[in-house]
Design a protein around this motif. Structure first.
Motif, PDB file in Angstrom:
ATOM      1  N   PHE A  63       0.803  -0.992  -0.012  1.00  0.00           N
ATOM      2  CA  PHE A  63       0.412  -0.309  -0.499  1.00  0.00           C
ATOM      3  C   PHE A  63       1.000   0.849   0.322  1.00  0.00           C
ATOM      4  O   PHE A  63       0.279   2.205  -0.565  1.00  0.00           O
ATOM      5  N   GLY A  64       2.651   1.208  -0.318  1.00  0.00           N
ATOM      6  CA  GLY A  64       3.229   2.554   0.504  1.00  0.00           C
ATOM      7  C   GLY A  64       2.661   2.822   0.879  1.00  0.00           C
ATOM      8  O   GLY A  64       2.753   4.192   1.540  1.00  0.00           O
ATOM      9  N   ALA A  65       2.950   2.403   2.189  1.00  0.00           N
ATOM     10  CA  ALA A  65       2.046   2.366   3.833  1.00  0.00           C
ATOM     11  C   ALA A  65       3.833   2.281   4.625  1.00  0.00           C
ATOM     12  O   ALA A  65       3.271   1.540   5.551  1.00  0.00           O
ATOM     13  N   GLU A  66       4.506   1.344   3.991  1.00  0.00           N
ATOM     14  CA  GLU A  66       5.901   1.791   5.631  1.00  0.00           C
ATOM     15  C   GLU A  66       6.109   2.115   6.362  1.00  0.00           C
ATOM     16  O   GLU A  66       6.720   2.001   7.858  1.00  0.00           O
ATOM     17  N   ILE A  67       5.710   3.408   5.830  1.00  0.00           N
ATOM     18  CA  ILE A  67       6.192   5.073   7.154  1.00  0.00           C
ATOM     19  C   ILE A  67       5.249   4.283   8.187  1.00  0.00           C
ATOM     20  O   ILE A  67       6.031   4.434   9.138  1.00  0.00           O
ATOM     21  N   PHE A  68       4.352   3.379   8.596  1.00  0.00           N
ATOM     22  CA  PHE A  68       3.504   3.388   9.740  1.00  0.00           C
ATOM     23  C   PHE A  68       3.697   2.234  10.578  1.00  0.00           C
ATOM     24  O   PHE A  68       3.594   1.956  11.016  1.00  0.00           O
ATOM     25  N   VAL A  69       4.995   1.546   9.743  1.00  0.00           N
ATOM     26  CA  VAL A  69       6.033   0.676  10.269  1.00  0.00           C
ATOM     27  C   VAL A  69       5.868   0.820  11.995  1.00  0.00           C
ATOM     28  O   VAL A  69       6.192   0.402  13.092  1.00  0.00           O
ATOM     29  N   VAL A  70       6.631   2.617  11.894  1.00  0.00           N
ATOM     30  CA  VAL A  70       7.347   2.865  13.260  1.00  0.00           C
ATOM     31  C   VAL A  70       6.220   3.378  14.338  1.00  0.00           C
ATOM     32  O   VAL A  70       6.078   2.152  15.462  1.00  0.00           O
ATOM     33  N   GLU A  71       4.274   3.218  13.327  1.00  0.00           N
ATOM     34  CA  GLU A  71       3.572   2.955  14.977  1.00  0.00           C
ATOM     35  C   GLU A  71       2.958   2.268  15.312  1.00  0.00           C
ATOM     36  O   GLU A  71       2.459   1.660  16.341  1.00  0.00           O
ATOM     37  N   LEU A  72       3.241   1.387  14.743  1.00  0.00           N
ATOM     38  CA  LEU A  72       3.166  -0.307  14.736  1.00  0.00           C
ATOM     39  C   LEU A  72       3.761  -0.689  15.907  1.00  0.00           C
ATOM     40  O   LEU A  72       2.927  -1.363  16.844  1.00  0.00           O
ATOM     41  N   VAL A  73       4.947  -0.403  15.816  1.00  0.00           N
ATOM     42  CA  VAL A  73       5.808  -1.357  16.455  1.00  0.00           C
ATOM     43  C   VAL A  73       5.998  -0.314  17.822  1.00  0.00           C
ATOM     44  O   VAL A  73       5.690  -0.830  19.484  1.00  0.00           O
ATOM     45  N   GLY A  74       5.164   0.627  17.835  1.00  0.00           N
ATOM     46  CA  GLY A  74       5.068   1.647  19.169  1.00  0.00           C
ATOM     47  C   GLY A  74       3.944   1.187  19.531  1.00  0.00           C
ATOM     48  O   GLY A  74       3.763   0.622  21.178  1.00  0.00           O
ATOM     49  N   ILE A  75       3.417   1.619  19.462  1.00  0.00           N
ATOM     50  CA  ILE A  75       2.055   1.334  19.244  1.00  0.00           C
ATOM     51  C   ILE A  75       1.859  -0.138  20.512  1.00  0.00           C
ATOM     52  O   ILE A  75       0.897  -0.432  21.445  1.00  0.00           O
ATOM     53  N   ALA A  76       2.248  -0.813  19.367  1.00  0.00           N
ATOM     54  CA  ALA A  76       2.764  -2.957  20.173  1.00  0.00           C
ATOM     55  C   ALA A  76       3.424  -2.618  21.163  1.00  0.00           C
ATOM     56  O   ALA A  76       2.421  -3.641  22.192  1.00  0.00           O
ATOM     57  N   PHE A  77       4.361  -2.491  21.358  1.00  0.00           N
ATOM     58  CA  PHE A  77       5.185  -2.658  22.481  1.00  0.00           C
ATOM     59  C   PHE A  77       4.777  -1.889  23.252  1.00  0.00           C
ATOM     60  O   PHE A  77       5.095  -2.408  25.222  1.00  0.00           O
ATOM     61  N   LEU A  78       4.484  -0.627  23.642  1.00  0.00           N
ATOM     62  CA  LEU A  78       4.130   0.568  24.200  1.00  0.00           C
ATOM     63  C   LEU A  78       2.532   0.494  25.067  1.00  0.00           C
ATOM     64  O   LEU A  78       2.779  -0.238  26.765  1.00  0.00           O
ATOM     65  N   ARG A  79       2.135  -1.381  24.802  1.00  0.00           N
ATOM     66  CA  ARG A  79       0.597  -0.782  25.195  1.00  0.00           C
ATOM     67  C   ARG A  79       0.391  -2.500  25.555  1.00  0.00           C
ATOM     68  O   ARG A  79      -0.186  -2.522  26.852  1.00  0.00           O
ATOM     69  N   GLU A  80       0.894  -3.212  24.881  1.00  0.00           N
ATOM     70  CA  GLU A  80       0.606  -4.600  25.204  1.00  0.00           C
ATOM     71  C   GLU A  80       1.831  -6.074  24.659  1.00  0.00           C
ATOM     72  O   GLU A  80       2.101  -6.363  26.243  1.00  0.00           O
ATOM     73  N   PHE A  81       2.573  -5.957  23.988  1.00  0.00           N
ATOM     74  CA  PHE A  81       3.377  -6.811  23.994  1.00  0.00           C
ATOM     75  C   PHE A  81       4.729  -7.139  24.729  1.00  0.00           C
ATOM     76  O   PHE A  81       5.633  -7.965  25.552  1.00  0.00           O
ATOM     77  N   ALA A  82       5.070  -5.443  24.860  1.00  0.00           N
ATOM     78  CA  ALA A  82       6.478  -5.452  26.783  1.00  0.00           C
ATOM     79  C   ALA A  82       5.967  -6.309  27.802  1.00  0.00           C
ATOM     80  O   ALA A  82       6.299  -7.166  28.730  1.00  0.00           O
TER      81      ALA A  82
END
Length: 369
Positions: free
Chosen positions: A189-208
């Motif tokens: 989708f040409g939206a690789e930049i949103f990987v930052v939000e994906l990793v950040g939200i995933a680890f800050l809220r849940e995965f960590a």
């Protein structure tokens, strides 16, 4: 004088056999020979002329009677031999039947009911143990001199510092995997930049916090159960009570305090390591510089995501410490019981942590936090 066992045919009734002599273990070979030479059928066996009879002789007489188509119940013996022959007959001729397992609906419902009852007992025991721990903790707060600082620091080292390398490694690798998978999907989708939000939200809220809690559930809860269980089986807990000391104050509170302090700190380290793993993949695969990644992370992330993740750490710490210690106190005193309770503590802790995390995620989503 001892006489060997023998079987003779009655002169008046040829179908009736008469047993005579001593049917004892000393004449086992002769009794086996009589069994081999037994006729195919007989009407009755008269054993009233048997002089001596023991359990081996009664068993051989039973085998002889079965071979000629009768049973030991039809053999007439002296009244003094009657209890022995009845006992041998019940064992040799009527072996207890093994009850066939029922795998039907009724048995399934019964097993389900027993499981629900067992789980209910475990939940009630955990709630009661929580109340007892809070009561003891309140007493220690009112009398700070009773708090055991040395034991608490020791457990903080075991629970926290010793687990740092494993938490960092696992969080870094999971962060890298999430970033790689996210980049693979978002590239279409040409939206690789949103990987930052994906990793950040995933680890800050849940995965960590979830990964850290699961690691400590397998590493720390099992250790608590094994340590206290070994003391329980060695009657050291009874010795502590005999000395007038409180096992909750001595064993549980230092472990609980250590987890309450170290789990949020480990969660923070897991957040940093997970984001670092995502940044490493973004730099290597997406051509993104570290400064660009950090700037994007700073512009898009809100502090509420961090606080949501950290707020769950004390709850998970209480679950891990309480279940680990409670299962240790429930050890029955054998090595097998220690192993069973250790396994039970790990399974219960991981299951409850994941369940609480799921409810917390739904709650924060509904509250729009």
């Amino acid at each position: 004088m001892s006489q060997g066992p023998r079987i003779e045919t009655s002169e008046r009734h040829p179908g009736i056999l008469i047993a005579r002599g001593d049917w004892t273990l000393a004449h086992a070979g002769e009794m086996l020979a009589l069994i081999e030479k037994a006729p195919e059928s007989a009407e009755d066996i008269d054993g009233r002329d048997i002089g001596r009879l023991d359990s081996a002789g009664a068993m051989m007489l039973s085998r002889y009677a079965v071979k000629v188509g009768l049973g030991l119940a039809t053999v007439d013996v002296k009244p003094m031999h009657q209890p022995l022959t009845e006992t041998v007959r019940s064992i040799c001729e009527n072996p207890p039947r093994v009850k066939r397992k029922d795998y039907g609906v009724q048995e399934m419902l019964a097993r389900m009911g027993y499981a629900v009852e067992d789980y209910t007992r475990e939940v009630l025991a955990l709630v009661g143990f929580l109340g007892l721990t809070l009561k003891t903790g309140l007493g220690v707060i009112l009398r700070p001199a009773r708090f055991r600082v040395t034991s608490t620091v020791h457990h903080m080292e075991q629970v926290g510092l010793d687990a740092v390398p494993l938490v960092l490694l696992l969080s870094f690798m999971v962060g890298a995997v999430i970033a790689f998978l996210g980049a693979t999907v978002l590239r279409d989708f040409g939206a690789e930049i949103f990987v930052v939000e994906l990793v950040g939200i995933a680890f800050l809220r849940e995965f960590a916090v979830l990964l850290t809690a699961i690691l400590l559930a397998g590493r720390t809860a099992s250790a608590f159960t094994a340590q206290i269980g070994a003391m329980q089986s060695g009657e050291e807990i009874d010795a502590i009570r005999t000395l007038g000391l409180d096992p909750i104050e001595l064993l549980v509170l230092p472990r609980l305090t250590a987890l309450l302090v170290m789990l949020p700190l480990l969660t923070f380290l897991a957040m940093v390591a997970g984001i670092a793993g995502g940044m490493a993949v973004s730099v290597a695969s997406l051509g993104m510089s570290p400064d660009m990644f950090m700037q994007r992370l700073q512009d898009t992330m809100e502090m509420r995501h961090f606080w949501v993740g950290v707020s769950k750490a004390p709850i998970f710490a209480m679950v891990i410490a309480l279940i680990g210690c409670l299962e240790g106190f429930q050890v029955q005193g054998t090595a097998q019981s220690v192993g069973e309770r250790t396994t039970s503590s790990v399974v219960q802790t991981i299951s409850l942590v994941i369940l609480l995390d799921a409810f917390a995620a739904l709650f924060f989503m509904e509250m729009n936090w």
